[in-house]
Design a protein around this motif. Structure first.
Motif, mmCIF file in Angstrom:
data_model
loop_
_atom_site.group_PDB
_atom_site.id
_atom_site.type_symbol
_atom_site.label_atom_id
_atom_site.label_comp_id
_atom_site.label_asym_id
_atom_site.label_seq_id
_atom_site.Cartn_x
_atom_site.Cartn_y
_atom_site.Cartn_z
ATOM 1 N N ALA A 61 83.296 48.138 54.526
ATOM 2 C CA ALA A 61 83.484 49.489 55.069
ATOM 3 C C ALA A 61 82.162 50.258 55.076
ATOM 4 C CB ALA A 61 84.536 50.242 54.266
ATOM 5 N N LEU A 62 81.363 50.110 54.039
ATOM 6 C CA LEU A 62 80.069 50.791 53.980
ATOM 7 C C LEU A 62 79.128 50.271 55.065
ATOM 8 C CD1 LEU A 62 79.653 50.821 50.114
ATOM 9 C CD2 LEU A 62 80.089 52.818 51.564
ATOM 10 N N ARG A 63 79.087 48.956 55.242
ATOM 11 C CA ARG A 63 78.231 48.387 56.290
ATOM 12 C C ARG A 63 78.660 48.855 57.675
ATOM 13 N NH1 ARG A 63 79.228 43.821 53.048
ATOM 14 N NH2 ARG A 63 77.402 43.239 51.826
ATOM 15 N N LEU A 64 79.960 48.838 57.924
ATOM 16 C CA LEU A 64 80.464 49.266 59.235
ATOM 17 C C LEU A 64 80.213 50.748 59.482
ATOM 18 C CD1 LEU A 64 83.774 47.235 59.375
ATOM 19 C CD2 LEU A 64 81.697 46.857 60.740
ATOM 20 N N TYR A 65 80.290 51.561 58.439
ATOM 21 C CA TYR A 65 79.994 52.988 58.579
ATOM 22 C C TYR A 65 78.537 53.195 58.997
ATOM 23 C CZ TYR A 65 79.624 57.945 57.671
ATOM 24 O OH TYR A 65 79.408 59.295 57.831
ATOM 25 N N VAL A 66 77.632 52.489 58.339
ATOM 26 C CA VAL A 66 76.210 52.600 58.689
ATOM 27 C C VAL A 66 75.993 52.158 60.130
ATOM 28 C CG1 VAL A 66 73.904 51.638 58.250
ATOM 29 C CG2 VAL A 66 75.335 52.395 56.334
ATOM 30 N N SER A 72 76.061 55.511 67.055
ATOM 31 C CA SER A 72 76.582 56.741 67.656
ATOM 32 C C SER A 72 75.494 57.732 68.032
ATOM 33 C CB SER A 72 77.551 57.418 66.684
ATOM 34 O OG SER A 72 76.823 58.007 65.618
ATOM 35 N N GLY A 73 74.301 57.553 67.486
ATOM 36 C CA GLY A 73 73.224 58.491 67.772
ATOM 37 C C GLY A 73 73.326 59.784 66.983
ATOM 38 N N ARG A 74 74.172 59.827 65.951
ATOM 39 C CA ARG A 74 74.325 61.047 65.152
ATOM 40 C C ARG A 74 73.128 61.312 64.258
ATOM 41 N NH1 ARG A 74 80.200 59.891 62.782
ATOM 42 N NH2 ARG A 74 79.328 57.825 62.860
ATOM 43 N N HIS A 75 72.301 60.314 64.058
ATOM 44 C CA HIS A 75 71.167 60.495 63.162
ATOM 45 C C HIS A 75 70.041 61.253 63.897
ATOM 46 C CE1 HIS A 75 70.576 56.786 65.369
ATOM 47 N NE2 HIS A 75 69.297 56.888 65.144
ATOM 48 N N PHE A 76 69.269 61.953 63.125
ATOM 49 C CA PHE A 76 68.217 62.796 63.686
ATOM 50 C C PHE A 76 66.848 62.397 63.149
ATOM 51 C CE2 PHE A 76 72.113 65.334 63.445
ATOM 52 C CZ PHE A 76 72.287 65.572 64.788
ATOM 53 N N ARG A 77 66.735 61.206 62.677
ATOM 54 C CA ARG A 77 65.507 60.757 62.057
ATOM 55 C C ARG A 77 64.389 60.683 63.076
ATOM 56 N NH1 ARG A 77 66.322 55.308 59.802
ATOM 57 N NH2 ARG A 77 68.314 56.291 59.558
ATOM 58 N N ILE A 78 63.239 61.171 62.698
ATOM 59 C CA ILE A 78 62.043 61.050 63.532
ATOM 60 C C ILE A 78 61.092 60.127 62.804
ATOM 61 C CG2 ILE A 78 60.082 62.270 64.528
ATOM 62 C CD1 ILE A 78 61.893 64.786 64.563
#
Length: 79
Positions: A61-66, A72-78
């Motif tokens: 479940a943790l791997r699939l969440y990541v 999904s593109g929800r991350h904002f990492r630059i």
């Protein structure tokens, strides 16, 4: 490429200790996701645990969440 060594992790979820096995790369991403969502890492793990299907294990479940988070593109990492 990061090593694929799996490490045993522990967390307290709803007052009960549990353990799961996870590669460092997934653990690192979970820490980043928790920071981006302004959540303690333990709270994120508990949220994922609460939402996983009863017939699945926490490690998966943790791997699939990541994976879902990154796709999904929800991350904002630059970088």
């Amino acid at each position: 490429m990061a090593t694929a060594a799996i490490r045993k992790r522990s967390a307290t979820l709803h007052g009960h200790r549990t353990s799961f096995s996870l590669e460092d790369a997934f653990w690192d991403e979970l820490k980043i996701i928790a920071a981006e969502r302004a959540l303690p890492l333990a709270a994120l793990v508990a949220e994922i645990d609460d939402k996983r299907p009863p017939d699945s294990n926490l490690s998966s479940a943790l791997r699939l969440y990541v994976l879902d988070w990154l796709k999904s593109g929800r991350h904002f990492r630059i970088e």
